[in-house]
Write an enzyme that holds these catalytic residues in place. Structure first.
Site, PDB file in Angstrom:
ATOM      1  N   LEU A  90       0.835  -1.193   0.000  1.00 49.43           N
ATOM      2  CA  LEU A  90       0.000   0.000   0.000  1.00 49.43           C
ATOM      3  C   LEU A  90       0.876   1.251   0.000  1.00 49.43           C
ATOM      4  O   LEU A  90       2.097   1.158  -0.094  1.00 49.43           O
ATOM      5  CB  LEU A  90      -0.931  -0.029   1.217  1.00 49.43           C
ATOM      6  CG  LEU A  90      -1.992  -1.145   1.198  1.00 49.43           C
ATOM      7  CD1 LEU A  90      -2.655  -1.276   2.562  1.00 49.43           C
ATOM      8  CD2 LEU A  90      -3.036  -0.882   0.121  1.00 49.43           C
ATOM      9  N   TYR A 143       1.100   3.313   7.934  1.00 49.28           N
ATOM     10  CA  TYR A 143       0.816   3.103   6.522  1.00 49.28           C
ATOM     11  C   TYR A 143       1.627   1.915   5.996  1.00 49.28           C
ATOM     12  O   TYR A 143       2.672   1.589   6.513  1.00 49.28           O
ATOM     13  CB  TYR A 143       1.026   4.363   5.676  1.00 49.28           C
ATOM     14  CG  TYR A 143       2.388   5.021   5.708  1.00 49.28           C
ATOM     15  CD1 TYR A 143       3.500   4.435   5.101  1.00 49.28           C
ATOM     16  CD2 TYR A 143       2.554   6.283   6.277  1.00 49.28           C
ATOM     17  CE1 TYR A 143       4.731   5.074   5.080  1.00 49.28           C
ATOM     18  CE2 TYR A 143       3.785   6.925   6.272  1.00 49.28           C
ATOM     19  CZ  TYR A 143       4.863   6.316   5.668  1.00 49.28           C
ATOM     20  OH  TYR A 143       6.097   6.945   5.654  1.00 49.28           O
ATOM     21  N   CYS A 144       1.051   1.241   5.018  1.00 48.29           N
ATOM     22  CA  CYS A 144       1.618   0.015   4.450  1.00 48.29           C
ATOM     23  C   CYS A 144       2.028  -0.970   5.551  1.00 48.29           C
ATOM     24  O   CYS A 144       3.192  -1.377   5.644  1.00 48.29           O
ATOM     25  CB  CYS A 144       2.808   0.334   3.547  1.00 48.29           C
ATOM     26  SG  CYS A 144       3.238  -1.008   2.405  1.00 48.29           S
ATOM     27  N   PRO A 145       1.068  -1.359   6.421  1.00 47.88           N
ATOM     28  CA  PRO A 145       1.410  -2.242   7.536  1.00 47.88           C
ATOM     29  C   PRO A 145       1.776  -3.648   7.067  1.00 47.88           C
ATOM     30  O   PRO A 145       1.280  -4.136   6.051  1.00 47.88           O
ATOM     31  CB  PRO A 145       0.123  -2.254   8.368  1.00 47.88           C
ATOM     32  CG  PRO A 145      -0.964  -1.986   7.361  1.00 47.88           C
ATOM     33  CD  PRO A 145      -0.365  -1.042   6.362  1.00 47.88           C
ATOM     34  N   LYS A 156       6.814   2.810  14.441  1.00 45.77           N
ATOM     35  CA  LYS A 156       7.379   2.319  13.182  1.00 45.77           C
ATOM     36  C   LYS A 156       8.235   3.378  12.489  1.00 45.77           C
ATOM     37  O   LYS A 156       7.834   4.532  12.377  1.00 45.77           O
ATOM     38  CB  LYS A 156       6.242   1.883  12.252  1.00 45.77           C
ATOM     39  CG  LYS A 156       6.688   1.388  10.885  1.00 45.77           C
ATOM     40  CD  LYS A 156       5.481   0.898  10.085  1.00 45.77           C
ATOM     41  CE  LYS A 156       5.829   0.551   8.669  1.00 45.77           C
ATOM     42  NZ  LYS A 156       4.670   0.019   7.913  1.00 45.77           N
TER      43      LYS A 156
END
Length: 273
Positions: A90, A143-145, A156
């Protein structure tokens, strides 16, 4: 995973400055080229460093947002160029404070599992940042996990992905080194708000919580630059094998031109949908 990292010869290809003004699409093509070269044993295992300015790399699912055109226009108003990659994952923010690393291995003599690739990159980053206690698990609200989100104290600062092609494996990581991790996350939070506009979708897009993301400098209380980390990466590589710092030769550039055209064509098709 140290066995994967310890190689007789490592190639080091530094594009942390030269790639800045170019599109991230060039890096997709670069890693595809390296996958072929390393996978077919035409190049030693390689570490490539790369940086691109003010871009948001979107995945296929992002491009299926109900109001994706409006969401992409929002990114442009914020000074970011949206790029669509023809793969999973993502939205990810790239800018001059984000360093990307690609470790490229060959499966010519031995297959490498997905987890082995992730663990090799995790081991490399721990060598790169000995002063930090780094954990790998999914950070909800980022975001973009993914299961190999890298964090310090629960926040993160990096995410890992992989690309496999012609018996080559490129394990890629983005490291938010400088700036504000939460501000980058807030940009993606607003991107999804513009793209969804509260419409229900089959795919579950991440609910971004900016406070769960931070830059490396914010987390370790230092003032490291991207170039500081590039230098560290070279030094770590030198402890793992003989280092050859080389760019592409004429024949390799020919293969790169092929992959670049393929990436550009695919991106154009995605944007036309």
């Amino acid at each position: 995973m140290m066995a994967l990292l310890q190689q007789p010869i490592w190639r080091f290809y530094d594009q942390s400055i030269s790639a800045i003004p170019t599109s991230p699409l060039t890096s997709f093509a670069m890693d595809d080229t390296l996958c072929e070269l390393v996978g077919q044993l035409q190049s030693p295992p390689t570490l490539r460093t790369w940086v691109h300015d003010a871009s948001v790399v979107l995945g296929i699912q992002d491009h299926r947002l109900p109001y994706i055109q409006q969401a992409m226009r929002y990114l442009v108003t914020q000074g970011y160029q949206p790029i669509v990659r023809n793969s999973g994952g993502l939205a990810v923010v790239l800018d001059k404070g984000v360093l990307n690393l690609s470790l490229v291995f060959s499966e010519q003599t031995k297959a490498m599992s997905i987890d082995e690739g992730y663990e090799a990159m995790l081991a490399f980053i721990r060598l790169l940042l000995p002063e930090a206690t780094i954990e790998a698990y999914e950070i909800e609200g980022s975001y973009c996990p993914g299961s190999y989100d890298l964090s310090i104290d629960g926040k993160k600062f990096a995410g890992i992905s992989q690309r496999r092609l012609r018996q080559g494996v490129a394990v890629q990581i983005y490291l938010c080194v400088e700036g504000s991790g939460s501000e980058r996350a807030a940009l993606i939070e607003k991107f999804y708000a513009q793209g969804l506009q509260q419409q229900v979708t089959k795919f579950s897009y991440p609910v971004i919580r900016p406070q769960v993301m931070a830059s490396l400098n914010e987390l370790i209380g230092q003032s490291l630059t991207v170039q500081d980390i590039v230098v560290r990466a070279y030094r770590v590589l030198a402890t793992l094998g003989q280092v050859q710092a080389t760019s592409f030769n004429a024949e390799e550039n020919t293969r790169y031109a092929f992959y670049l055209q393929r990436v550009l064509d695919r991106n154009a098709k995605m944007l036309a949908k």
